[in-house]
Design an enzyme around this catalytic site. Sequence first.
Site, short mmCIF file in Angstrom:
data_model
loop_
_atom_site.label_atom_id
_atom_site.label_comp_id
_atom_site.label_asym_id
_atom_site.label_seq_id
_atom_site.Cartn_x
_atom_site.Cartn_y
_atom_site.Cartn_z
N ASP A 6 0.85 -1.07 -0.03
CA ASP A 6 -0.12 -0.07 0.03
C ASP A 6 1.00 1.19 0.07
O ASP A 6 1.53 1.51 0.98
CB ASP A 6 -0.90 0.04 1.35
N GLU A 8 -1.56 -1.51 -5.87
CA GLU A 8 -2.57 -0.87 -6.17
C GLU A 8 -2.58 -0.06 -7.53
O GLU A 8 -1.32 0.88 -7.66
CB GLU A 8 -3.30 -0.12 -5.32
N ASP A 38 -3.31 1.61 6.59
CA ASP A 38 -2.68 1.16 5.60
C ASP A 38 -2.33 -0.26 5.57
O ASP A 38 -2.17 -0.86 4.65
CB ASP A 38 -1.15 2.16 5.78
#
Length: 415
Positions: A198, A282, A363
Site C-alpha cells: 500500500d 494498487e 495502511d
Amino acid sequence: MQLRYAFRLDPEPGQRVALARAFGCARVVYNDAVAARERARREGAAFPSAGALSKTLITEAKQSPGRQWLSEVSAVILQQALRDVERAYTNFFASLKGSRPGARVGAPRFKSKRDARQAIRFTANARWKITESGRLLLPKIGEVKVRWSRRLPSLPSSVTVIRDAAGRYFASFVIETDPVADLARMPDADNLPSVGIDLGLTHFAVLSDGRVIDSPRFLRRAEKKLKKAQRALSRKQKRSKNREKARLKVARAHAQVADARREFHHQLSTQLIRENQAVAVEDLAVKALARTRLGKSVHDAGWAQFLAMLEYKAQRYARVFVKVGRFEPTSQVCSVCGVKDGPKPLHVRTWTCTHCGTVHDRDHNAAKNVKQAAGLAVTACRAQVRPELVPAQREEAGSHGIHTGTRAAQRHSTR
C-alpha cells in the site's frame, strides 16, 4: 529482455566541443526532417520517405555551403536522428488512431539547443568500441573516460551519449540480459512468500507483512537549498554568463534530488523482488492525484517510477507482479472478516470493524486487502506461484556507486 546501463562520462575540453558539435548537427537534421514533413502536410503532398530525406538532408546537404559542416561528425548519428523523426511520427499517428496504448502523444516538435536534454546515438556500424584501458572510443570524438561502476552483462548493441540539464555526460548502453544468469542471481522463488503493498505519503509503503518503509521526502528536505538557488537565478540578467552559472546550480540541485529518489526506488524494488515470489500493488491514478493539493508530495514520492521498476524487475527475475484495480475498496474492507465498513476520511488512520471488532491500521489493512484482491493470499502456505507474462520495461538501470576502473570494460571490448 533489453535494458539500459548508464555510466557517467568525463570528456576532456576538446571532447566537450566535439560532443557539442555532434549534438548540434543531429538536432539540425532532426529539425530539417520535421520541417520537410510539415511542409508536405501543408501542401497536401505525400510525406517524403526516409530514403529521400537521407539523400536530401544529409548526402546532398553536406555538399552545400550552408550545411557542409555536417561532414564533421559521424554520419551514423545523423541517420539515427532521421530514425527518431520516423519513430516520433509513427507514435503520433498510432496515438491518433487509438492503436497505441498509454497517454496521447503529440506531434513532433522542433528541438532547441536550450533543451534540458541533448543526445546522440551510435549503433554498431559506427565502429565505436570500449578500449582495453576502459575508455569509450567514439568516432570523430575520441576516447572518453568512463566511470565504470559495474560490469556489463553482455555486449552492448548501441550506445547513447547524453548531456543533461546539469551539464553532466552519460553513456547509456543497450544490452540484452541473460535469463539463466538473472535467475542465478536471485533465490529460488518456490520457498518465498508473497506481499501486498500500500503506497502512501505519510509512509512511502506499508507491506502486508507489517513492515513500514518511511518516505525519504527528498524534495521536501532539499526545498531550502532549491529556493536559495532559484532566488539567486532570478536576480541574474538574462543571457548573461552569471545567469548560466546560476542555472547550472539550480539544475544540479534538482539532479541530486532526482538521483537520490531513483537510487531509493532501485534499492527498495530490488529488495522486494528478491524477498518475494509475488508482489501486488494498487493501480494508482498518479496523474490525477498530482493535480490535487497534494501534487508536490505525490511527485516527490515518485510512485510511477517505483511501480515501473517493480514491473520490469519482476519480468527479468521471473517473479509475479499484479496490479489491483484502483476502484477496489482496500481501505473500506476488513481484512479479517471481509465486511465492507464504508469510506473513511484520510485523517482516520485506525478503525475498528463493526462486525468482528478487529482494530485495524488503515495502511496495513489496505496492504492485506491488496494481497487478497490480487489472489496471492493462497501463498501463505508457501505454495508456488507461477510467473505471468508482464510487458518488459526499457527503463534506465541504476548505477550503484561510482567506482572508476577498467576491469569492467576489458571484458566487453568490441574490437
